[in-house]
Design an enzyme around this catalytic site. Structure first.
Site, PDB file in Angstrom:
ATOM      1  N   ILE A  83       0.499  -1.880  -6.047  1.00 22.48           N
ATOM      2  CA  ILE A  83       0.180  -2.351  -7.390  1.00 22.48           C
ATOM      3  C   ILE A  83       0.038  -1.179  -8.348  1.00 22.48           C
ATOM      4  O   ILE A  83      -0.257  -1.358  -9.520  1.00 22.48           O
ATOM      5  CB  ILE A  83      -1.113  -3.193  -7.407  1.00 22.48           C
ATOM      6  CG1 ILE A  83      -2.295  -2.378  -6.880  1.00 22.48           C
ATOM      7  CG2 ILE A  83      -0.934  -4.473  -6.611  1.00 22.48           C
ATOM      8  CD1 ILE A  83      -3.632  -3.088  -7.022  1.00 22.48           C
ATOM      9  N   ARG A  84       0.231   0.043  -7.824  1.00 23.14           N
ATOM     10  CA  ARG A  84       0.131   1.242  -8.638  1.00 23.14           C
ATOM     11  C   ARG A  84       1.466   1.971  -8.668  1.00 23.14           C
ATOM     12  O   ARG A  84       2.310   1.784  -7.811  1.00 23.14           O
ATOM     13  CB  ARG A  84      -0.937   2.191  -8.073  1.00 23.14           C
ATOM     14  CG  ARG A  84      -2.332   1.616  -8.056  1.00 23.14           C
ATOM     15  CD  ARG A  84      -3.283   2.527  -7.331  1.00 23.14           C
ATOM     16  NE  ARG A  84      -2.930   2.663  -5.916  1.00 23.14           N
ATOM     17  CZ  ARG A  84      -3.562   3.443  -5.055  1.00 23.14           C
ATOM     18  NH1 ARG A  84      -4.568   4.181  -5.452  1.00 23.14           N
ATOM     19  NH2 ARG A  84      -3.185   3.502  -3.791  1.00 23.14           N
TER      20      ARG A  84
ATOM     21  N   TYR B 165     -17.724   0.933   0.936  1.00 21.12           N
ATOM     22  CA  TYR B 165     -16.447   1.159   1.622  1.00 21.12           C
ATOM     23  C   TYR B 165     -16.512   0.613   3.043  1.00 21.12           C
ATOM     24  O   TYR B 165     -15.644  -0.148   3.489  1.00 21.12           O
ATOM     25  CB  TYR B 165     -16.154   2.658   1.617  1.00 21.12           C
ATOM     26  CG  TYR B 165     -14.895   3.061   2.358  1.00 21.12           C
ATOM     27  CD1 TYR B 165     -13.646   2.599   1.969  1.00 21.12           C
ATOM     28  CD2 TYR B 165     -14.978   3.944   3.436  1.00 21.12           C
ATOM     29  CE1 TYR B 165     -12.505   2.991   2.632  1.00 21.12           C
ATOM     30  CE2 TYR B 165     -13.831   4.345   4.104  1.00 21.12           C
ATOM     31  CZ  TYR B 165     -12.602   3.864   3.706  1.00 21.12           C
ATOM     32  OH  TYR B 165     -11.469   4.249   4.378  1.00 21.12           O
TER      33      TYR B 165
ATOM     34  N   LYS C 139     -14.747  -2.851   4.876  1.00 16.99           N
ATOM     35  CA  LYS C 139     -13.918  -2.749   6.072  1.00 16.99           C
ATOM     36  C   LYS C 139     -14.412  -3.694   7.174  1.00 16.99           C
ATOM     37  O   LYS C 139     -13.613  -4.341   7.862  1.00 16.99           O
ATOM     38  CB  LYS C 139     -13.893  -1.301   6.580  1.00 16.99           C
ATOM     39  CG  LYS C 139     -13.150  -0.340   5.668  1.00 16.99           C
ATOM     40  CD  LYS C 139     -11.692  -0.733   5.515  1.00 16.99           C
ATOM     41  CE  LYS C 139     -10.904   0.300   4.751  1.00 16.99           C
ATOM     42  NZ  LYS C 139      -9.485  -0.080   4.567  1.00 16.99           N
TER      43      LYS C 139
ATOM     44  N   GLY D  85       0.817  -1.211   0.000  1.00 13.58           N
ATOM     45  CA  GLY D  85       0.000   0.000   0.000  1.00 13.58           C
ATOM     46  C   GLY D  85       0.839   1.244   0.000  1.00 13.58           C
ATOM     47  O   GLY D  85       0.394   2.309  -0.396  1.00 13.58           O
TER      48      GLY D  85
ATOM     49  N   ASP E 110       1.487  -7.552  -5.405  1.00 12.75           N
ATOM     50  CA  ASP E 110       0.047  -7.783  -5.386  1.00 12.75           C
ATOM     51  C   ASP E 110      -0.235  -8.773  -4.266  1.00 12.75           C
ATOM     52  O   ASP E 110       0.229  -9.921  -4.301  1.00 12.75           O
ATOM     53  CB  ASP E 110      -0.396  -8.362  -6.734  1.00 12.75           C
ATOM     54  CG  ASP E 110      -1.908  -8.571  -6.820  1.00 12.75           C
ATOM     55  OD1 ASP E 110      -2.578  -8.514  -5.773  1.00 12.75           O
ATOM     56  OD2 ASP E 110      -2.401  -8.806  -7.933  1.00 12.75           O
TER      57      ASP E 110
END
Length: 329
Positions: free
Chosen positions: A64-65, A135, A139, A46, A81
């Protein structure tokens, strides 16, 4: 909000591995091939949080970005990933990630995990949740899956529910609590802010420094001290009206208008007014460092817009070189 899975592992090192594109070899050639024993090698997925006390070279950031420049410059960065088990195994071995034998898994949660049927003032750690946003539902799912894996397999799962998080270095993304970031940018760039929540909408909020510190302290706490797997953490709770008054102590000419957005106002009205974080304080010693006044002072001093328009600088702040005191170039 913090997103993604942060994983920390304990107690493994490997000799004689060949280099691969996913290996980052930062150890000096004249030293032992073993990493130093006094500092863990940490893999963070992250790429948001950075435990600085472990040293830049001992923290492997991943996502992954494509990472923002500031994240990429923090230290080693790799693609990862979390759904690709083989890739993660290769990263752990090739980068000599430690803290592995007893896997310690951290998943961040949020104020959004609560819903309109939850107690609001304050919201305890354990209560009815029933969120109405995808969202929040995702969670709650992560919280419950972690609890299940802990009780079923002994996984050292840990989770924090964060309130709204305020940072000078992250642009607001349009979330329900992001007015508390946007207002500082507007105060310093134009002197006017239009708020999409009612002036009396009270929500829990936290400075980014407290957010980072809480995460690290929680992950370092001995498992024997934890009575829960998921904790609320809190710092302050304020309304738009209250943060405006605090900002006006520095920028008295700030003008604020209110134009509530139906969707975000409805979400805010379903969230807790305050968090009860008494269990975090009792179990592992959580205590915030930033209150509202400290948060406002830090944000006004740290946001880049202060260099772009001197007319709205707090009194006593030096005018940047090349800029007139009236804001002209």
């Amino acid at each position: 909000m913090l997103s993604g899975v942060r994983s920390l592992c304990k107690g493994w090192s490997v000799r004689g591995m060949s280099l691969s594109p996913r290996q980052i070899n930062r150890w000096p050639s004249n030293e032992s091939s073993e990493p130093p024993t006094d500092s863990p090698r940490v893999l963070i997925t992250g790429a948001i949080c950075f435990p600085a006390q472990y040293g830049k070279e001992n923290v492997i950031l991943s996502d992954i970005r494509r990472p923002p420049t500031e994240v990429y410059n923090m230290g080693p960065f790799v693609y990862a990933d979390v759904l690709d088990y083989k890739n993660l195994r290769e990263l752990v071995v090739n980068n000599r990630i430690t803290w592995l034998n007893c896997l310690r898994l951290f998943v961040p949660s949020t104020i959004g995990a609560f819903g309109p049927s939850s107690p609001r003032d304050p919201a305890p750690d354990l209560c009815i949740q029933r969120p109405r946003t995808i969202y929040g539902v995702s969670k709650v799912h992560a919280e419950l899956m972690g609890e299940y894996l802990h009780h079923k397999y002994g996984l050292d799962f840990r989770c924090l529910r964060y309130p709204g998080v305020v940072s000078a270095h992250t642009k607001p993304g349009g979330g329900t609590t992001d007015y508390a970031v946007q207002i500082f940018h507007d105060a310093l760039s134009t002197g006017h802010h239009e708020c999409y929540l009612r002036s009396n909408t009270r929500l829990p909020t936290m400075h980014i420094s407290d957010c980072h510190r809480a995460t690290i302290e929680f992950m370092q706490a001995p498992e024997s001290q934890l009575s829960l797997r998921t904790y609320n953490i809190a710092a302050m709770s304020f309304t738009p009206e209250e943060v405006v008054e605090e900002i006006r102590k520095h920028l008295p000419h700030l003008r604020v208008t209110y134009n509530p957005d139906t969707i975000r106002q409805t979400i805010a009205d379903s969230w807790p007014v305050r968090f009860d974080d008494s269990n975090a304080r009792q179990d592992w010693g959580w205590k915030p460092a930033y209150g509202l006044s400290e948060l406002v002072t830090d944000m006004l001093a740290s946001i880049p817009e202060k260099n772009n328009n001197a007319r709205f600088l707090p009194s006593g702040t030096p005018t940047p070189p090349g800029m007139r005191s009236d804001g002209g170039a």
